[in-house]
Scaffold this motif. Structure first.
Motif, short mmCIF file in Angstrom:
data_model
loop_
_atom_site.label_atom_id
_atom_site.label_comp_id
_atom_site.label_asym_id
_atom_site.label_seq_id
_atom_site.Cartn_x
_atom_site.Cartn_y
_atom_site.Cartn_z
N UNK A 38 0.65 -1.29 -0.10
CA UNK A 38 0.07 0.03 0.00
C UNK A 38 0.80 1.32 -0.02
N UNK A 39 1.93 1.32 0.71
CA UNK A 39 2.89 2.49 0.81
C UNK A 39 3.43 2.38 -0.48
N UNK A 40 4.12 1.48 -1.13
CA UNK A 40 4.49 1.73 -2.48
C UNK A 40 3.59 2.33 -3.24
N UNK A 41 2.40 1.94 -3.37
CA UNK A 41 1.45 2.65 -4.44
C UNK A 41 1.07 4.13 -3.99
N UNK A 42 1.18 4.29 -2.68
CA UNK A 42 0.83 5.96 -2.05
C UNK A 42 2.04 6.66 -2.44
N UNK A 43 3.47 6.13 -2.73
CA UNK A 43 4.38 6.96 -2.96
C UNK A 43 4.94 6.89 -4.46
N UNK A 44 4.11 6.45 -5.10
CA UNK A 44 4.57 6.30 -6.86
C UNK A 44 4.77 7.39 -7.40
#
Length: 380
Positions: A38-44
């Motif tokens: 989830x964090x990876x997606x939010x920081x894309x």
């Protein structure tokens, strides 16, 4: 090129000297994997205009993660980022995790580099450090990884602790050289507050770490690895020519990266992001739609000091031309003034507008860098 750092906050057991953020309970592994995705997606969007040139799983002990968790994380990254076809993808691993089955599973994933925490090839040392592996596993996992096609290995060693005689240290270095891994990282044992080691020393149960021993073992390491064709390209890192760790070298060169997972940090050139170092708080922030980070904007002085701290530790050194271009004439003038005593003492060299540490200077790298730091009140 940018990097992605992913902190996997789990370990089987706590090493006596470690103060990194981790938990020895694995019961939240699935939830943590979901949260990391989830964090990876939010920081894309943080490095949207760059290709990803390196992905690094640190920790903790990333190799305790089941292969399915890695697969999930990789799928998330490749869906949301453009990853270079030759990206360096490293997993920090402990020897006891790298059994034949695990290596085979990881071979199916985009992983192409292991950084293996060997620390020592002597059982008594590993027991003293409370490591989860023994010397047999240390040797076997290197051979096994190489046989499976993982040529690009790095191994970690530690020196400067009471049990390590100079003879044993030479034996550890020679064994590392024999394995023909292209990269070796070696760290001086430091006593971090709040570790089991610090506690034992305070109670008189352990002899303190001896700085002179550390310095001697550091110098003999540089000499032995130099003879074996390794370049000492950063204070703690040695590699065969051209086999530098891409991900870590980018840190020292100030290249942007994003940090994912509890206690990870990221940097975009101007701003540093620090994630909370608490698994439960991290998970709850992600669940509730918040990014679990604090933001620190670096001013010109912070950026200069950071540049000096990181660049001086490398064989490429600090560029006076870059200091003038990025920070201005006043910074250059003050730097030229503050390096004088170190040049006289032969701890620093200034060649072709580059400052690099001499062999003697390498023993005092952090001290020298901090003496070159500038603070606003120095400037009138």
């Amino acid at each position: 090129m940018s990097g992605i750092y992913i902190h996997i906050p789990f370990c089987k057991k706590a090493c006596t000297y470690c103060d990194f953020h981790f938990s020895t309970s694995l019961k939240y592994v699935d939830e943590m994997t979901e949260a990391i995705c989830t964090e990876i997606i939010r920081k894309k969007d943080r490095i949207a205009d760059h290709q990803v040139g390196s992905i690094y799983f640190g920790g903790g002990t990333p190799s305790v993660l089941p292969s399915a968790a890695f697969e999930k994380i990789f799928n998330t990254i490749t869906r949301h980022f453009s990853v270079a076809s030759d990206a360096e993808i490293t997993i920090e691993a402990n020897p006891d995790d790298l059994d034949a089955k695990k290596i085979k599973e990881l071979r199916q994933l985009p992983v192409n580099r292991f950084s293996i925490g060997i620390q020592s090839f002597f059982d008594e040392d590993l027991i003293w450090m409370n490591r989860a592996h023994n010397s047999g596993e240390a040797e076997n996992c290197i051979k096994r990884s190489q046989d499976a096609g993982f040529e690009n290995l790095s191994i970690d060693l530690i020196y400067g602790y009471p049990l390590l005689t100079d003879q044993k240290w030479l034996s550890n270095i020679n064994k590392a050289i024999e394995f023909e891994t292209p990269h070796i990282s070696a760290y001086s044992m430091t006593v971090e507050p709040r570790t089991a080691l610090a506690h034992a020393i305070k109670r008189g149960k352990q002899v303190p770490v001896n700085d002179e021993q550390s310095a001697d073992q550091f110098i003999s390491l540089i000499e032995q690895l130099g003879k074996a064709g390794f370049e000492h390209y950063e204070i703690s890192n040695y590699s065969k020519p051209g086999k530098y760790a891409v991900h870590n070298t980018n840190y020292w060169r100030g290249i942007p990266y994003i940090g994912i997972g509890p206690s990870a940090h990221g940097f975009d050139g101007e701003t540093r992001y620090l994630n909370i170092a608490n698994n439960a708080a991290y998970l709850s922030d992600i669940r509730e739609g918040r990014l679990p980070e604090t933001i620190e904007t670096l001013d010109l002085y912070d950026r200069f000091n950071e540049y000096m701290m990181t660049s001086l530790r490398t064989m490429w050194g600090s560029s006076l031309l870059k200091i003038e271009a990025d920070f201005g004439k006043v910074f250059l003038h003050d730097t030229l003034k503050s390096i004088k005593p170190f040049i006289e003492r032969k701890w620093l060299m200034n060649e072709k507008e580059h400052l690099t540490l001499t062999l003697d200077g390498k023993l005092f790298a952090d001290h020298i860098a901090s003496e070159l730091f500038l603070i606003p009140e120095d400037h009138h």
